[in-house]
Design an enzyme around this catalytic site. Structure first.
Site, PDB file in Angstrom:
ATOM      1  N   LYS A 108      35.313  -2.423  20.975  1.00 46.18           N
ATOM      2  CA  LYS A 108      34.202  -3.315  20.675  1.00 46.18           C
ATOM      3  C   LYS A 108      32.847  -2.795  21.138  1.00 46.18           C
ATOM      4  O   LYS A 108      31.819  -3.344  20.755  1.00 46.18           O
ATOM      5  CB  LYS A 108      34.463  -4.714  21.242  1.00 46.18           C
ATOM      6  CG  LYS A 108      35.713  -5.377  20.720  1.00 46.18           C
ATOM      7  CD  LYS A 108      35.828  -5.511  19.210  1.00 46.18           C
ATOM      8  CE  LYS A 108      34.744  -6.286  18.555  1.00 46.18           C
ATOM      9  NZ  LYS A 108      35.179  -6.865  17.239  1.00 46.18           N
ATOM     10  N   SER A 159      47.238  -5.608  22.637  1.00 49.71           N
ATOM     11  CA  SER A 159      47.097  -5.430  21.183  1.00 49.71           C
ATOM     12  C   SER A 159      47.400  -3.983  20.799  1.00 49.71           C
ATOM     13  O   SER A 159      47.911  -3.716  19.712  1.00 49.71           O
ATOM     14  CB  SER A 159      45.706  -5.858  20.705  1.00 49.71           C
ATOM     15  OG  SER A 159      44.714  -4.952  21.134  1.00 49.71           O
TER      16      SER A 159
HETATM   17  N1  PMP Z   1      42.342  -5.814  20.185  1.00 46.47           N
HETATM   18  C1  PMP Z   1      41.543  -6.269  21.143  1.00 46.47           C
HETATM   19  C2  PMP Z   1      42.026  -6.211  22.553  1.00 46.47           C
HETATM   20  C3  PMP Z   1      40.274  -6.798  20.817  1.00 46.47           C
HETATM   21  O1  PMP Z   1      39.478  -7.267  21.786  1.00 46.47           O
HETATM   22  C4  PMP Z   1      39.863  -6.846  19.463  1.00 46.47           C
HETATM   23  C5  PMP Z   1      38.535  -7.434  19.101  1.00 46.47           C
HETATM   24  N2  PMP Z   1      38.480  -8.836  19.161  1.00 46.47           N
HETATM   25  C6  PMP Z   1      40.745  -6.361  18.478  1.00 46.47           C
HETATM   26  C7  PMP Z   1      41.961  -5.846  18.888  1.00 46.47           C
HETATM   27  C8  PMP Z   1      40.408  -6.426  16.997  1.00 46.47           C
HETATM   28  O2  PMP Z   1      39.314  -5.663  16.584  1.00 46.47           O
HETATM   29  P1  PMP Z   1      38.390  -6.175  15.400  1.00 46.47           P
HETATM   30  O3  PMP Z   1      37.515  -7.281  15.923  1.00 46.47           O
HETATM   31  O4  PMP Z   1      37.584  -4.984  14.980  1.00 46.47           O
HETATM   32  O5  PMP Z   1      39.257  -6.697  14.292  1.00 46.47           O
END
Ligand code: PMP
Length: 500
Positions: free
Chosen positions: A53, A294
């Protein structure tokens, strides 16, 4: 052996931390990859804020500066599951904008502390109101105070940044054509939309796989995202609480929806929470790659995809952030601060430095301890002059314990910091310490004196609070204190001394 001088490659002096965002490594998986495929991960933890991010944070601020939407010194606000907030906090710190973040209380405590450490204000929102709640709060605060709202869920700068940076890095690393399969989850969908469209354009054969929590198949369900009269997304009927912080908020964000409409997605891969945790732990212990939940989930999805991928496929999974912001979460369940039975057995397998045998006796000094008479006189003068005196070391945890106890009780004291830099001249601190050791009959610090009388060290002082003798001694000097605060003085000892 002659050591070679370190030579910095050209361009390695960065003009700002912001120039280090992006260009994250794509790393081959060696021990966990199934036979017949090449598995890679893009490690976004290499960004300065430890997550993907940072890319959006920089993009959002620079786009708003360019358009004039953000004025110098104006406050920035955003709703975030944490990583965007951490990214924005470092960008705002480097560029001099105040930042306020709204975040549901259910995201990890590490995130709050990191943002605050970077100078941001964090306004928590009730977990029950989910992602839509924190979003509405950010909009309300922005409107009310005239702040700049970064709008990560719909801001095209989010997807554009990924097209310009993440996607190009991937295409270039895979020799201009990109990988055969690219696996990602989605939160805002910025990564998904921005990368997918470039991979598609460069090589229409690239398979784009979107991972979702197995209990939250919002996208896979095909149920469209509803919006209220103001265009705000409402909670999606397929949403349930899930483990993957940063993934799948309780709505399909505009950018994520755009990727679906554009026909960018070839396949959905559901991932269970346990599979995500296991994959993150396997990456750590078998590949030395440290990522968050994630990332584990995306990697678990990639392993599933690999099972049926044609031989020789090159598969890339995104790892969005570092595992360090999950120490307070289930990811670290079973990772204890204390020694395990196996570690205790290791400790006991050799005689030295263990907890079940006494420490070796200190070697007695050759000569009887002595001190300079003028130092002894100074100690006498100090304890005679001040009703409550504490001889302490500046950074000693036991000294802190007593200081904290006295501060909590509202007791004023005179502290003599024996190791303060100012005490180094002519070894004054050392001389005072020697004299104090003789006077107290103990070499340890801190030593406490009340009304000229020696009480003892930290635990003697705690005992005196506990058994009431301290109350008497202080009362004799006309000093009172908040006894409720000293009911459990041992609680002021360093955390590592508390029984766990
Ligand atoms: N994994 C984590 C830990 C995140 O903080 C985010 C962002 N919210 C994402 C995945 C997903 O990324 P994006 O917002 O680009 O879809």
């Amino acid at each position: 052996m002659e050591l070679k001088p370190i030579t910095n490659p050209a361009g390695s002096l960065y003009s700002s931390i912001l120039d280090t965002i992006g260009d994250t490594p794509i790393v081959r998986i060696n021990r966990l990859a199934p036979e017949g495929v090449e598995l890679y991960v893009k490690v976004e933890a290499f960004n300065p804020g430890g997550s993907v991010k940072d890319r959006f944070a920089l993009a959002a601020i620079e786009a708003a500066e360019a358009s004039g939407a953000l004025k110098p010194g104006q406050t920035v606000i955003e709703a975030t599951s944490g990583n965007t907030g951490i990214g924005l906090a470092l960008v705002c710190a480097a560029k001099g904008y105040p930042l306020v973040v709204t975040m549901a209380e259910s995201f990890s405590v590490e995130r709050r502390k990191l943002m605050r450490f970077l100078g941001a204000k964090v306004v928590l929102t009730p977990a029950a109101q989910k992602g839509t709640g924190m979003l509405a709060k950010a909009e309300e605060l922005a409107r009310e105070h005239g702040w700049f709202l970064a709008r990560q869920f719909e801001n095209e700068a989010n997807a554009d940044m990924h097209s310009r940076t993440t996607a190009r890095e991937i295409v270039d690393a895979f020799g201009g054509t990109g990988p055969d399969v690219w696996v990602t989850g989605f939160g805002t969908g910025g990564t998904l939309k921005g990368v997918a469209r470039v991979l598609r354009a460069e090589n229409p054969a690239t398979q784009i796989v979107v991972a979702e929590p197995d209990n939250v198949p919002m996208m896979q369900s095909g149920i469209p995202q509803d919006r209220d009269a103001e265009g705000r997304p409402v909670s999606h009927p397929m949403f349930r609480p899930h483990l993957m912080q940063g993934w799948s908020p309780d709505f399909i964000a505009k950018l994520a929806g755009d990727a679906v409409s554009a026909g960018s997605i070839d396949r959905f891969q559901p991932v269970g929470g346990n599979a995500a945790l296991q994959a993150a732990r396997d990456l750590a212990t078998q590949e030395g790659i440290f990522c968050g939940i994630s990332g584990g989930a995306t990697f678990a999805a990639a392993l599933e995809v690999a099972k049926t991928a044609p031989k020789g496929s090159r598969i890339l999974a995104m790892l969005p952030d570092t595992g360090e912001r999950y120490m307070s979460t289930v990811l670290f369940d079973g990772i204890t601060a204390d020694m395990s039975d196996e570690e205790i057995a290791l400790s006991r397998s050799t005689p030295g430095a263990r907890f079940d045998s006494p420490a070796p006796a200190p070697v007695a000094p050759a000569a009887a301890p002595s001190c300079k008479p003028e130092a002894a006189k100074m100690i006498d003068e100090i304890v005679a002059k001040h009703p409550v005196v504490m001889f302490v070391l500046e950074w000693c945890e036991f000294s802190w314990s007593v200081r904290k106890l006295f501060a909590a009780a509202g007791l004023h004291y005179h502290a003599v910091e024996l190791d303060a830099a100012a005490m180094q001249k002519d070894n004054l601190g050392g001389d005072l310490r020697a004299a104090l050791g003789l006077r107290a009959g103990a070499p340890t610090i801190p030593q406490i004196f009340i009304g000229g009388e020696h009480i003892g060290g930290a635990t003697d002082t705690f005992d005196a609070f506990k058994d009431g003798t301290m109350t008497e001694k202080l009362a004799a000097l006309g000093l009172t204190f908040d006894a409720a605060k000293t009911a459990n003085p041992y609680a002021f000892l360093p955390a590592w001394m508390h029984p766990r």
